[in-house]
Enzyme design. Sequence first.
Site, PDB file in Angstrom:
ATOM      1  CE  LYS A 112      -4.216  -2.124   1.019  1.00  9.69           C
ATOM      2  NZ  LYS A 112      -3.875  -3.447   1.466  1.00  9.69           N
TER       3      LYS A 112
HETATM    4  C1  LIG Z   1      -4.577  -4.583   1.006  1.00 13.03           C
HETATM    5  C2  LIG Z   1      -3.830  -5.856   0.998  1.00 13.03           C
HETATM    6  C3  LIG Z   1      -4.182  -6.902   0.120  1.00 13.03           C
HETATM    7  C4  LIG Z   1      -5.382  -6.818  -0.807  1.00 13.03           C
HETATM    8  O1  LIG Z   1      -5.198  -5.850  -1.797  1.00 13.03           O
HETATM    9  P1  LIG Z   1      -6.456  -5.295  -2.632  1.00 13.03           P
HETATM   10  O2  LIG Z   1      -5.891  -4.235  -3.499  1.00 13.03           O
HETATM   11  O3  LIG Z   1      -7.410  -4.769  -1.622  1.00 13.03           O
HETATM   12  O4  LIG Z   1      -7.017  -6.435  -3.383  1.00 13.03           O
HETATM   13  C5  LIG Z   1      -3.385  -8.045   0.127  1.00 13.03           C
HETATM   14  N1  LIG Z   1      -2.337  -8.162   0.951  1.00 13.03           N
HETATM   15  C6  LIG Z   1      -1.971  -7.187   1.806  1.00 13.03           C
HETATM   16  C7  LIG Z   1      -0.792  -7.395   2.698  1.00 13.03           C
HETATM   17  C8  LIG Z   1      -2.699  -6.000   1.859  1.00 13.03           C
HETATM   18  O5  LIG Z   1      -2.334  -5.031   2.706  1.00 13.03           O
END
Ligand SMILES: *Cc1c(COP(=O)(O)O)cnc(C)c1O
Length: 462
Positions: A112
């Site tokens: 993120k």
């Molecule tokens: C947010 C997240 C996901 C999922 O990602 P999306 O874009 O919501 O599908 C998977 N793994 C981790 C570690 C995350 O923080």
Amino acid sequence: MKYISTRGNAPELSFTEAMLTGLARDGGLYVPKKIPTMTHDEIAGLAGLSYEEIAFRVMKPFIGDSFTDEEFQGIIGRAYAGFRHDARAPLVQLAPNHYLLELFHGPTLAFKDFAMQLIGQLFQFELARRKERVTIVGATSGDTGSAAIEAFRGLKNVDVFILFPNGRVSDIQRKQMTTPDDANVHALALEGDFDDCQARLKDMFNDFEFRDGVKLAGVNSINWARVLAQVVYFFSSAVSLGAPHRKVSFTVPTGNFGDIFAGYIAKKMGLPIEKLVIATNQNDILHRTMQTGAYTKQGVTPSISPSMDIQVSSNFERALFDAYDRDGAAVAQLMDELKEGSFTISQGAMEALREQFVSGRATEAETKDTIKSEFAASGEVLCPHSAVGVKVGHEYQSEVPMITLATAHPAKFPDAVEMAMGTRPALPAHMQDMMGQEERMCKVPNQLPLLQTIIKDRIASR
Ligand SMILES: *Cc1c(COP(=O)(O)O)cnc(C)c1O
């Protein structure tokens, strides 16, 4: 470049307007009116460039004339300067023809950061130019919240409120949200699950009086600028394995469908992607939908990959919009039906989705087995989310190179990793201090009016 809503009933916006707005006023999500494409030669020309230069070339057509080239290059440079790996998104090899894309070298150890660090710089630049302030409210299953706080802490024209499900995030995730002591950071522990957090956030956006009153802005993956930032590493990794001369496939551990949708955009732009594989944990609404054509909510069952414990997958709406030939009224109708718990996708739209995506799921036992077996096979320590991806990625391996996205650092989920393989992954040194620091958070009930009052009071008292 103009942006339109997936529900067809909101004003067209520029890139910066769509970014500052988040959710469209008709409840839909913003998407580019037309997806720009890159030629074979333009993609080939990305080989050997820095991550920042690839980011500039891939994102530039989407921002229109919102920033000059120098401004945009400065924004990108500042966004990725805090990453702890020169490649930003390095690839490591797991097995013959199976690669892992490590997306956890940013400040909060999850992918993120790629989007949030960029959004922080974009907001700061644009708000200073407009002499405006905003209130950011985000819902998190764990990683979005810490990434948003890290990106926006201390900024003058921003207050950031993060709603997380009380008791359902890991200790490290919680501490990352509750230990920053900047006055503009507010961690709110909601009595409910992630879908409740997301639902209250949507309620706030749909309450126009509140929305305009506090100048609400959203940084969840419904924000187009986040999806855009994530398109970049699909290009950088594919090109380093020989694209566009050679095809690649991707497996993406998925919850809210943001990351995999970024892969879909990369493909639409011209990147030769053979397969886009949706990998889910036991909360497998997306996998069931791909198999049956029915999108049916069930309760969330907490798992060892909590950032994917989701039943309402917001960004799936963007994929539906394309699958329904960009018919906003049809999408609005489906989302109305979802309020009753489910909708059925038309046969034509299902064929369109199956042309773009395949899917798989991993149970809790399979996730743990994969952490253990992958460590034995390659020495790579996987976080539980990445392990879901690797398990499903193996199932779809072929002669085309498979790249599985590693979405978080294993040390962010030490209990799950220790349970699976017997040893506890060490937290990187720069994060160890945090564990002893004092926490600040506010427990809040799952009630919209109360939440709104808390937010208004907090802003007024600053
Ligand atoms: C947010 C997240 C996901 C999922 O990602 P999306 O874009 O919501 O599908 C998977 N793994 C981790 C570690 C995350 O923080």
